[in-house]
Design a protein around this motif. Structure first.
Motif, PDB file in Angstrom:
ATOM      1  N   UNK A  68     -32.224  20.895 -17.788  1.00 38.15           N
ATOM      2  CA  UNK A  68     -33.016  19.997 -18.643  1.00 38.15           C
ATOM      3  C   UNK A  68     -33.125  20.510 -20.080  1.00 38.15           C
ATOM      4  N   UNK A  69     -32.182  21.388 -20.459  1.00 33.77           N
ATOM      5  CA  UNK A  69     -32.332  22.073 -21.747  1.00 33.77           C
ATOM      6  C   UNK A  69     -32.350  21.134 -22.943  1.00 33.77           C
ATOM      7  N   UNK A  70     -31.529  20.065 -22.909  1.00 37.96           N
ATOM      8  CA  UNK A  70     -31.477  19.197 -24.098  1.00 37.96           C
ATOM      9  C   UNK A  70     -32.861  18.609 -24.356  1.00 37.96           C
ATOM     10  N   UNK A  71     -33.446  18.018 -23.336  1.00 36.81           N
ATOM     11  CA  UNK A  71     -34.754  17.392 -23.511  1.00 36.81           C
ATOM     12  C   UNK A  71     -35.821  18.422 -23.909  1.00 36.81           C
ATOM     13  N   UNK A  72     -35.878  19.503 -23.160  1.00 38.02           N
ATOM     14  CA  UNK A  72     -36.968  20.475 -23.361  1.00 38.02           C
ATOM     15  C   UNK A  72     -36.856  21.206 -24.701  1.00 38.02           C
ATOM     16  N   UNK A  98     -20.821  24.460 -22.369  1.00 38.23           N
ATOM     17  CA  UNK A  98     -20.232  24.596 -23.701  1.00 38.23           C
ATOM     18  C   UNK A  98     -20.463  23.352 -24.566  1.00 38.23           C
ATOM     19  N   UNK A  99     -20.243  22.167 -23.930  1.00 38.34           N
ATOM     20  CA  UNK A  99     -20.278  20.935 -24.739  1.00 38.34           C
ATOM     21  C   UNK A  99     -21.687  20.599 -25.231  1.00 38.34           C
ATOM     22  N   UNK A 100     -22.699  21.206 -24.626  1.00 46.95           N
ATOM     23  CA  UNK A 100     -24.069  20.944 -25.081  1.00 46.95           C
ATOM     24  C   UNK A 100     -24.453  21.797 -26.296  1.00 46.95           C
ATOM     25  N   UNK A 101     -23.720  22.874 -26.510  1.00 47.86           N
ATOM     26  CA  UNK A 101     -24.135  23.809 -27.563  1.00 47.86           C
ATOM     27  C   UNK A 101     -24.163  23.159 -28.951  1.00 47.86           C
ATOM     28  N   UNK A 111     -29.379  29.308 -32.189  1.00 43.46           N
ATOM     29  CA  UNK A 111     -28.274  29.940 -31.473  1.00 43.46           C
ATOM     30  C   UNK A 111     -28.505  29.776 -29.971  1.00 43.46           C
ATOM     31  N   UNK A 112     -27.393  29.743 -29.234  1.00 46.29           N
ATOM     32  CA  UNK A 112     -27.467  29.637 -27.769  1.00 46.29           C
ATOM     33  C   UNK A 112     -26.704  30.820 -27.168  1.00 46.29           C
TER      34      UNK A 112
END
Lengths: 142, 327
Positions: A68-72, A98-101, A111-112
């Motif tokens: 749920x990283x994008x939302x949170x 990778x594609x979410x970074x 940074x991720x």
């Protein structure tokens, strides 16, 4: 005045209950000489941001292993913006495709760090990219 | 400065948070703000919670906050954790137990690292209490670092000091040793569902009964309570005892605020003077490199530590003349 100490927060947003990684990171930050506030599991973005303000941290490190990283992560950045806070660096780590970074960076996550990143590289990145607030609360007389 | 003071008085969380950081980091200008805030302090009731690591201090503080909030009181919490003597870093984990209050505007929680200060609190704690007090918090709860036997700082800052113990932490001789057990206003045996809790209560009571001079007629006699903080059992009773102790103190002092009693002012000022001397003398010796130079000359056999100490300190304090006379 002596040098300011770097204060960072390590937080676990959402329902993900795996905090081994977050603890290892917290420990590495401690060994690098930072003061690390650890919030524990299952935090809402609201709780994280409020705690970060009360603790006056220079950075929030978000850990997410449950998808749920994008939302949170976005919510944390939004809340900081809503409160007019622009001097707390937000970065993240965990199981993040990778594609979410690029998406996360566009949102404002600086940074991720994905699995396999060396602890010393993370610490080095923090030292280079996060600076403790220099200026004190304005308190010049007159 | 005026506006910062106003912001603190109006309860602005961000200003308060930053101010506490400045106090911790010893930003010199912060003294001016503290001077201006001092007249607004002395209203909050300060409760200290102390005990060995793992006895349940943070859990208890969390429950106390919940109870006080139900009564409509606002609460400030200062939670101290240790700084690593090797790296200078710290993991501040007391919040984990208190996070349910983080969205409550009536609660301000701040973690502090000891930064080499011994005694259970931080050098900044006294001033941080002042800031939360001026901010208008009704209660300020100070949670010490997990302490052993001799860390009694908290007593100087808190009106009511709670000592938390758990069953099975040593025999009855531990209970009659000097130090931390002498300073408690209320004793709590936490994790009371564990074996041996009655024995621990009994031993503490015996210890207290033996202190006859201290607990003469009319003096506060510290109660010993049983508690299971994690299940909220015994917390209400503790708050009732705190209230009784508060009334006892009010009666004893005849209305003088705790902060303004002679004893407290003396303690506070002496701490402040000592810290200031360290800042002005010791830290400057470090910065100027004189200290390291002295270390090197001792190593090289050019001098001894006693002479080196005199050579460092005496010129800094303008004591040369007096010292000369003594010789």
């Amino acid at each position: 005045m002596k040098d300011r100490k770097l204060r960072v927060m390590v937080a676990k947003p959402g329902l993900d209950g795996h905090d081994r990684g977050a603890r290892v990171i917290a420990r590495a930050f401690r060994d690098a000489g930072f003061e690390v506030v650890y919030t524990g599991l299952h935090q809402t973005p609201e709780e994280i941001v409020q705690a970060a303000i009360q603790e006056d941290v220079d950075m929030i490190g978000l850990s997410s292993l449950a998808g749920a990283h994008i939302y949170l992560f976005r919510r944390v950045v939004e809340l900081l913006r809503e409160k007019g806070i622009d001097d707390i660096v937000v970065c993240g780590g965990g199981i993040i495709p990778e594609e979410d970074i690029p998406k996360l960076k566009k949102i404002g996550i600086r940074e991720i760090f994905t699995p396999g990143t060396k602890l010393e590289d993370i610490v080095q990145w923090v030292k280079e990219n996060v600076k403790p607030r220099i200026e004190g609360v304005k308190c010049k007389v007159k | 400065m005026q506006s910062e003071v106003k912001k603190v008085l109006s309860g602005d969380v961000r200003t308060v948070a930053r101010l506490i950081r400045d106090i911790d980091d010893k930003v010199p200008e912060v003294r001016e703000v503290l001077k201006a805030l001092y007249p607004y302090t002395g209203k909050a009731y300060v409760i200290g919670v102390t005990g060995a690591p793992g006895v349940g201090k943070s859990t208890l503080v969390d429950q106390m906050v919940a109870h006080l909030r139900k009564e409509g009181k606002t609460v400030g919490v200062l939670a101290v954790d240790p700084t690593s003597p090797f790296s200078g870093g710290a993991i501040l984990g007391d919040r984990i137990r208190m996070q349910r209050h983080s969205l409550d505007d009536g609660v301000f929680i701040r973690s502090l690292a000891t930064r080499g200060h011994f005694g259970g609190l931080t050098q900044s704690t006294r001033s941080a209490i002042d800031v939360l007090d001026a901010m208008g918090k009704d209660y300020i709860i100070v949670e010490t670092v997990g302490v052993g036997q001799d860390e009694v700082d908290v007593v100087r800052s808190a009106q009511t000091t709670i000592i938390l113990v758990i069953p099975g932490m040593g025999d009855d001789i531990q209970a009659i040793k000097a130090g931390i057990l002498e300073v408690g206003d209320i004793f709590v045996v936490n994790k009371a569902d564990r074996e041996g809790s009655d024995k621990t209560v009994h031993e503490l009571k015996l210890m207290l009964d033996m202190s006859q001079e201290k607990y003469e007629e009319g003096r506060w006699k510290p109660p010993v309570l049983k508690m299971e903080a994690v299940f909220d059992r015994g917390v209400k009773e503790l708050l009732e005892e705190i209230e009784k102790h508060r009334m006892y103190l009010a009666e004893k002092s005849g209305g003088t605020s705790f902060r303004k009693t002679r004893e407290r002012i003396r303690e506070e000022l002496s701490e402040m003077v000592k810290n200031r001397i360290i800042e002005e003398v010791f830290e400057k010796l470090i910065q100027s490199g004189e200290f390291e130079k002295a270390v090197n000359s001792i190593r090289a056999g050019e001098t001894d530590p006693y002479t080196a100490c005199e050579d460092l300190v005496i010129p800094k304090l303008n004591l040369a003349e007096e010292h000369g006379r003594k010789r």
